[in-house]
Design an enzyme around this catalytic site. Structure first.
Site, PDB file in Angstrom:
ATOM      1  N   ALA A 206      -1.076 -13.875   2.816  1.00 62.11           N
ATOM      2  CA  ALA A 206      -0.495 -13.961   4.155  1.00 62.11           C
ATOM      3  C   ALA A 206      -0.096 -15.386   4.505  1.00 62.11           C
ATOM      4  O   ALA A 206       1.014 -15.639   5.000  1.00 62.11           O
ATOM      5  CB  ALA A 206      -1.476 -13.409   5.191  1.00 62.11           C
TER       6      ALA A 206
ATOM      7  N   GLU B  16      -7.014 -24.803   4.035  1.00 62.01           N
ATOM      8  CA  GLU B  16      -7.870 -23.898   3.262  1.00 62.01           C
ATOM      9  C   GLU B  16      -9.304 -24.404   3.267  1.00 62.01           C
ATOM     10  O   GLU B  16      -9.567 -25.571   2.985  1.00 62.01           O
ATOM     11  CB  GLU B  16      -7.342 -23.800   1.828  1.00 62.01           C
TER      12      GLU B  16
ATOM     13  N   GLY C 201      -6.625  -7.496  -7.401  1.00 60.05           N
ATOM     14  CA  GLY C 201      -6.091  -6.824  -8.578  1.00 60.05           C
ATOM     15  C   GLY C 201      -4.636  -7.084  -8.898  1.00 60.05           C
ATOM     16  O   GLY C 201      -4.137  -6.622  -9.927  1.00 60.05           O
ATOM     17  N   GLY C 202      -3.925  -7.796  -8.002  1.00 62.99           N
ATOM     18  CA  GLY C 202      -2.518  -8.072  -8.267  1.00 62.99           C
ATOM     19  C   GLY C 202      -1.642  -6.841  -8.211  1.00 62.99           C
ATOM     20  O   GLY C 202      -0.597  -6.780  -8.865  1.00 62.99           O
TER      21      GLY C 202
ATOM     22  N   ARG D 112      -9.690   6.030  -2.020  1.00 66.48           N
ATOM     23  CA  ARG D 112     -10.863   5.232  -2.374  1.00 66.48           C
ATOM     24  C   ARG D 112     -12.160   5.755  -1.753  1.00 66.48           C
ATOM     25  O   ARG D 112     -13.188   5.811  -2.419  1.00 66.48           O
ATOM     26  CB  ARG D 112     -10.637   3.772  -1.958  1.00 66.48           C
TER      27      ARG D 112
END
Length: 506
Positions: A54, A74, A87-88, A333
């Site tokens: 994001a 960060e 997980g990409g 899930r």
């Protein structure tokens, strides 16, 4: 918001703390205050807190739209946050690869899948906004240099194959090229920078933040606290709170420290909590998702998770006590996590089920070699060896494999109504690869309420809190009870882009 309003809210939250104790908040809380008389140490055009999907998307989009002084802060020593280790997996409707593979999909279909998984309480307006812009977000990653496997995946709960996965099979395949793109276009990035609270104008608008520099996670905080003014506004992209055990237990007492977690250590939620202090609306905090693809044999997200996600469509999940399947391997899930948690021995102790795949089909995914190499998965040359290793009833297992292979031939799963499209011509036969399954805390559906402009809603006025925007997992209510896999990256990126467009008045 007046001084009285702000103080009143603090007293109210403090009162809650008396009743709930330390279970509500584990990290040291930030504290917002009026900016009257504050000496500004720094002034920036756009201030973004968090360097995951994001935050990076917001920075790139804002710069693209003409912003000249964008800053990302960060908390951790490294950039990418939780996004770098996810997980990409990126779901989007109407993509070039779908068209190439002849997959019929649409925004309506993707939203319908998500609404079904959300159990009736997902936010259809936000889901539609995200799905409508998902291809734009995907293109942003490609423009930045992200690379994907040359095939689509159909994840649990999705009615068609619509999921891309990075070539490195993790989120770093997106965050790293996007971070490099940020640096290339002049975005300013600061690590070891901890958010300490908002600074507010006379009308309660967010005009800046307090930021501690030289912050070392879970250590003493020697750095200086700086007052930073944000001319256009602040974007909160601070992620979820899955690593805040006290907070997650306050919402779901079963999620104790003994329950594993796939998240990065910095996912503790203090940015979200401080937005609540300002009056942001808490939504769905108790909906905390566990990943049904995780393994009890490794820490964090590990290698098994992506291995399982890829192989579920053409594998069988077997209860070791019975030798039988116990679920639809590509259900949503929550359905699968609940089913796995029901796998117990005769005394009621956890008995992690196994996922059985033909080696010839599993080896297509690069993680297969790794799960075997690092002893978190096993390869067997016969069903007898497999059954003996896991103490599974042999005859029952043989019968189950034969029955399932019949479903592969007919294309109809008469046990659990699994969509067999991705299992076509993929029999369960030796040699096998096998992993153990057990859910881990993975994603917080809850957070602050936002609208389709990524503005944070005020619980008292119903209006937006001026100068404050949120994107990604820190926002709540979008997915409802259960989020579909591969839908977090498009959410994070689209809402990050949206926040940037709102700030730039586009």
């Amino acid at each position: 918001m007046s001084n009285i309003d702000l103080l009143g809210r603090r007293k109210f939250i403090a009162g809650l703390g008396i009743a709930a104790g330390a279970a509500v908040v584990a990290p040291a809380m930030a504290m917002s205050e009026k900016a009257d008389g504050v000496k500004w140490d720094k002034e920036v055009e756009i201030l973004i807190i968090g360097s995951g999907f994001a935050g990076l998307a917001a920075a790139i989009e804002a710069t693209k739209l003409g912003a000249k002084d964008v800053h990302i802060f960060e908390k951790m020593s490294y950039f990418g946050g939780n996004s770098a280790i996810n997980g990409g997996l990126f779901a989007a409707p109407g993509t070039p690869m779908q068209k190439k593979e002849g997959v019929e999909d649409s925004v309506d279909r993707m939203v319908a899948d998500q609404m079904l998984s959300g159990r009736g309480v997902a936010d259809e307006v936000l889901l539609r906004h995200i799905a409508s812009h998902a291809v734009e977000a995907l293109q942003m990653t490609l423009d930045a240099g992200a690379e994907y496997h040359p095939y689509l995946q159909q994840l649990g709960g999705h009615s068609v194959a619509r999921t891309y996965q990075t070539a490195v099979s993790c989120g770093a395949g997106i965050t790293q090229p996007m971070y490099k793109e940020c640096k290339r276009i002049g975005v300013n990035t600061h690590n070891r920078s901890k958010f300490e609270g908002f600074l507010l104008g006379d009308k309660g608008e967010v005009v800046g933040v307090k930021m501690r520099s030289n912050y070392h996670f879970e250590e003493d905080q020697p750095g200086k606290v700086m007052n930073i003014r944000a001319k256009r506004g602040v974007i909160m992209a601070t992620g979820g709170f899955a690593q805040n055990v006290d907070l997650r237990m306050a919402e779901d007492p079963t999620l104790t420290a003994e329950v594993g977690c796939t998240n990065a250590p910095g996912a503790t939620g203090e940015g979200m909590l401080e937005m609540f202090r300002l009056g942001a609306i808490p939504v769905h905090l108790a909906y905390i998702q566990s990943g049904p693809w995780a393994s009890p044999d490794e820490g964090g997200f590990g290698y098994v998770s992506n291995y399982s996600i890829f192989n579920f469509p053409h594998s069988i999940a077997v209860n070791r006590l019975t030798g039988k399947r116990f679920m639809n391997e590509i259900a949503d899930r929550k359905t699968r996590a609940d089913a796995e948690l029901s796998c117990r021995d005769e005394k009621g102790n956890a008995l992690p089920p196994i996922l059985i795949t033909s080696y010839k089909d599993s080896k297509v995914h690069p993680n297969t070699e790794k799960v075997i190499k690092y002893n978190v998965g096993w390869k067997f040359d016969s069903v007898e060896a497999l059954a003996k290793h896991f103490d599974v009833p042999l005859e029952a297992l043989k019968a189950q494999i034969a029955e399932y292979n019949g479903f592969v031939k007919t294309g109809e799963d008469k046990q659990f109504a699994k969509d067999m499209t991705m299992a076509k011509n993929k029999m369960i036969e030796a040699p096998f690869t096998v992993v153990r399954l057990w859910p881990k805390v993975h994603y917080c559906q809850g957070g602050v309420k936002i609208n389709t402009k990524a503005e944070v809603k005020d619980s008292l006025t119903g209006q937006s809190i001026p100068g404050l925007y949120a994107a990604g997992e820190v926002s709540g209510g979008i997915h409802g009870v259960s989020r579909l896999g591969s839908c977090s990256i498009p959410e994070c990126m689209v809402m990050g882009m949206t926040a940037a467009r709102s700030l730039m008045k586009v």
